[in-house]
Each structure stands twice: as structure tokens, then as C-alpha cells.
Design a protein around this motif. Sequence first.
Motif, PDB file in Angstrom:
ATOM      1  N   ARG A  10      65.441   7.158  -2.877  1.00 32.45           N
ATOM      2  CA  ARG A  10      64.173   7.527  -3.509  1.00 32.45           C
ATOM      3  C   ARG A  10      63.352   8.498  -2.662  1.00 32.45           C
ATOM      4  NH1 ARG A  10      61.495   2.915  -3.007  1.00 32.45           N
ATOM      5  NH2 ARG A  10      62.658   2.016  -4.747  1.00 32.45           N
ATOM      6  N   LEU A  13      63.072  12.272  -3.266  1.00 36.52           N
ATOM      7  CA  LEU A  13      63.092  12.687  -4.668  1.00 36.52           C
ATOM      8  C   LEU A  13      61.722  12.645  -5.335  1.00 36.52           C
ATOM      9  CD1 LEU A  13      66.475  11.065  -5.832  1.00 36.52           C
ATOM     10  CD2 LEU A  13      66.032  13.401  -5.011  1.00 36.52           C
ATOM     11  N   PHE A  15      58.694  14.169  -7.331  1.00 33.85           N
ATOM     12  CA  PHE A  15      58.810  15.114  -8.441  1.00 33.85           C
ATOM     13  C   PHE A  15      58.338  16.514  -8.077  1.00 33.85           C
ATOM     14  CE2 PHE A  15      58.629  10.937 -10.578  1.00 33.85           C
ATOM     15  CZ  PHE A  15      59.911  10.988 -11.138  1.00 33.85           C
ATOM     16  N   LEU A  18      61.775  17.578  -6.854  1.00 34.67           N
ATOM     17  CA  LEU A  18      62.920  17.432  -7.747  1.00 34.67           C
ATOM     18  C   LEU A  18      62.828  18.324  -8.978  1.00 34.67           C
ATOM     19  CD1 LEU A  18      65.578  16.107  -8.384  1.00 34.67           C
ATOM     20  CD2 LEU A  18      64.347  14.103  -9.245  1.00 34.67           C
ATOM     21  N   GLU A 102      68.493   4.825  -9.045  1.00 27.40           N
ATOM     22  CA  GLU A 102      67.350   5.637  -8.617  1.00 27.40           C
ATOM     23  C   GLU A 102      67.575   7.103  -8.970  1.00 27.40           C
ATOM     24  OE1 GLU A 102      63.504   5.533  -7.219  1.00 27.40           O
ATOM     25  OE2 GLU A 102      64.865   3.830  -7.430  1.00 27.40           O
ATOM     26  N   ARG A 106      65.149   9.040 -11.708  1.00 31.87           N
ATOM     27  CA  ARG A 106      64.306  10.132 -11.215  1.00 31.87           C
ATOM     28  C   ARG A 106      64.739  11.474 -11.796  1.00 31.87           C
ATOM     29  NH1 ARG A 106      60.470   9.499  -7.660  1.00 31.87           N
ATOM     30  NH2 ARG A 106      60.068   7.321  -7.142  1.00 31.87           N
ATOM     31  N   ARG A 107      66.026  11.714 -11.918  1.00 32.92           N
ATOM     32  CA  ARG A 107      66.434  12.997 -12.492  1.00 32.92           C
ATOM     33  C   ARG A 107      66.132  13.051 -13.980  1.00 32.92           C
ATOM     34  NH1 ARG A 107      70.141  12.043 -16.815  1.00 32.92           N
ATOM     35  NH2 ARG A 107      72.294  11.804 -16.061  1.00 32.92           N
ATOM     36  N   ALA A 110      62.461  13.731 -14.221  1.00 34.08           N
ATOM     37  CA  ALA A 110      62.221  15.107 -13.784  1.00 34.08           C
ATOM     38  C   ALA A 110      62.661  16.103 -14.853  1.00 34.08           C
ATOM     39  CB  ALA A 110      62.957  15.377 -12.473  1.00 34.08           C
ATOM     40  N   ARG A 134      62.781   1.371 -16.148  1.00 37.60           N
ATOM     41  CA  ARG A 134      62.686   2.115 -14.891  1.00 37.60           C
ATOM     42  C   ARG A 134      62.295   3.572 -15.121  1.00 37.60           C
ATOM     43  NH1 ARG A 134      65.597   1.955  -9.619  1.00 37.60           N
ATOM     44  NH2 ARG A 134      66.538  -0.011 -10.277  1.00 37.60           N
ATOM     45  N   MET A 138      58.334   6.000 -14.506  1.00 37.33           N
ATOM     46  CA  MET A 138      58.200   7.206 -13.684  1.00 37.33           C
ATOM     47  C   MET A 138      57.628   8.396 -14.436  1.00 37.33           C
ATOM     48  SD  MET A 138      61.788   7.099 -11.584  1.00 37.33           S
ATOM     49  CE  MET A 138      62.274   5.660 -10.627  1.00 37.33           C
ATOM     50  N   ALA A 142      55.999  12.141 -13.155  1.00 32.96           N
ATOM     51  CA  ALA A 142      56.801  13.329 -13.423  1.00 32.96           C
ATOM     52  C   ALA A 142      56.007  14.350 -14.227  1.00 32.96           C
ATOM     53  CB  ALA A 142      58.081  12.932 -14.160  1.00 32.96           C
ATOM     54  N   ALA A 301      70.013  16.002  -7.609  1.00 26.68           N
ATOM     55  CA  ALA A 301      69.265  14.957  -6.916  1.00 26.68           C
ATOM     56  C   ALA A 301      70.031  14.452  -5.698  1.00 26.68           C
ATOM     57  CB  ALA A 301      68.966  13.806  -7.876  1.00 26.68           C
TER      58      ALA A 301
END
Length: 312
Positions: A10, A13, A15, A18, A102, A106-107, A110, A134, A138, A142, A301
Motif C-alpha cells: 500500500r 500507491l 493516488f 498512482l 491491495e 488501488r489500481r 485509480a 475495499r 478508496m 481517488a 502498480a
Amino acid sequence: MNHFDEAATRAPLGFDRLVPALRAAFAAEARVPPRHVHAIEAAGSKGTVLIMPAWSDAGFLGIKTINIFPGNSAQGLPGLHATYVLYDARTGVPLAMMDGNEITARRTAAASALGASFLARQDSRRLLVLGTGRIARMLPAAHASVRPIDELWVWNHRPEGAEALAAQWRAEGWNARAATDLEAAVREADIVSCATLATAPLVRGAWLAPGSHLDLIGSFTPAMREADVQCFAGAHVCIDTEEALQKSGDLLDAMAAGTLRAEDVRGTLATLCRSEQPGRPNEAGRTVFKAVGSALEDLTAATLVWQSSDIG
């Protein structure tokens, strides 16, 4: 092989790093074969396994394995579990095992924000999130990296889940509340972002306000859908990759109903990032971004994680 746990994966990464990295990756070249999709049924449970490879001229090869079991929520478990392995693309030597959950979350968030950077109005400030998983958690951070988000709404099919997430966001400093009337919340939102595993439409096109942006990032198979066919009628529609036209139940339904033609899709993330096609055409029109995910995003990522480490 090196191991990056959830926290170590994490850390690099954010934003602010990313989203620009994804923009650069989609503007460049990489090899991304079609994902392998396998239906799993065991001991009465049903799920889907995706195997997603990608490699680039930077010398990295990555393979993600992702398991999706929607019924896990009844057991208090996440519906998605993933692992990611990064290799040296020139030798095949394994470099690292990373937390695939993760990376995926996150990707995906993003990429959602990257799509909004081209398609959402510049003054978009009210974000409605459908889902409490999850990825959904985020989305405010983002989108706030690309638009002046200052008001959050969250809806979930379990109202107590929406209330809990709204409370968490308030504790983090957001102006957030749970939406109990989905139609009313959609009508008031500048950006509607769906991050669910729904198999029946949640958002109706008749509810979407002029100038709004609809972000569909949860569904990724022909059996999944988050929006009805009218959401696409008259909208400026972009997708993450061409694969979405074969994999998205939302798009397949709309094309079957005639509210969208494949040739009317206005761009992919690659053509948008290369400035080959324009983003939002005007302030009053509606825009839609439909993503099914790309292994290029995972590789981008993972490369950030590796290069930000002491060993990378």
C-alpha cells in the motif's frame, strides 16, 4: 523472492502517484493478453478465477490471480482475494510476491479516477458511491485527486453497511452520509461510482442528472451489471479497454437493446491518455465510463511498489 505484505504494498500507491502512473502507462506500450476466466464450483460454492498477465519494455512481467466469490459476504468474508507475482521479463526470475488485494483495489480506484479526469465536469464535487467493499472505500480519495470532491454519499443494499462506511469517512474528515433513497441520491450526484458485484441493474438512466458522470467499475463479466440500458442512451461513453465490449454485462445489455452501438464508444483509456480522442464534449451532456480492469494497471502498480523499495 521478496515478499510485500499489505502495508508494504500500500505505502507507495498513493493516488497522487498512482493515477499519473496509470496515465503514463496507458499512453505507452505494453503487452496485455486476454485474461483467463474460469468458473469454479466446489462444495456448493460458486466463484470465478481470473488469471491476468502483462509485461512491458521496462523489463517487468506480472501475473495476477484473482478469486471472486460473491457469496462470501454471508460468511463475513471479502468477496475478492488476489495474489500478484512480479518477474524479471528478460529472464523470468521471480522478483516479488505482493498483496494482490491491495494492488487490485488501488489500481481499480485509480483507473476510476483517471476516467473521471477526462469525463467528469471540472467542478464535480458531490460523489455518490454504491458499495461498501475495499474498492468502494478508496473512491473518495481517488476521485479527490482529480476533482474537488467535498461531499460524499454512500449507498449499499445493506443500509447498516452504508451507515458504517459513512461514519468511517466522517471520522477521516469527509463530509459523508449514507443514502437511503438511491434514486434521490443519484439525481443529486455529480459523479455516481458503482463498485459492486451486482447481477441486476442498480442505477436507472432516468435518474441521472444532465452533466453527471456515471462510473461503472464493479461488474466485469457478462452476468454482472450495475446500470440499466437507458444509462447509455445519449451518453458520451468511454471504456477502459476494448475487452470491456466482450466482458461487461452492462455494455452487452445496452448493445442488445440498441441504446449503445460498439462503434459509438468514444474512447478507451489508451486513446484518451494519448489525446487521440477527446474526453467530455460539453458541460450539459452525460458521460459514462465502463471498466472491467486491465492487467496493465496491475503491472503499473506492482512496478511502482518494486521501484519504491530499497531492493527495486
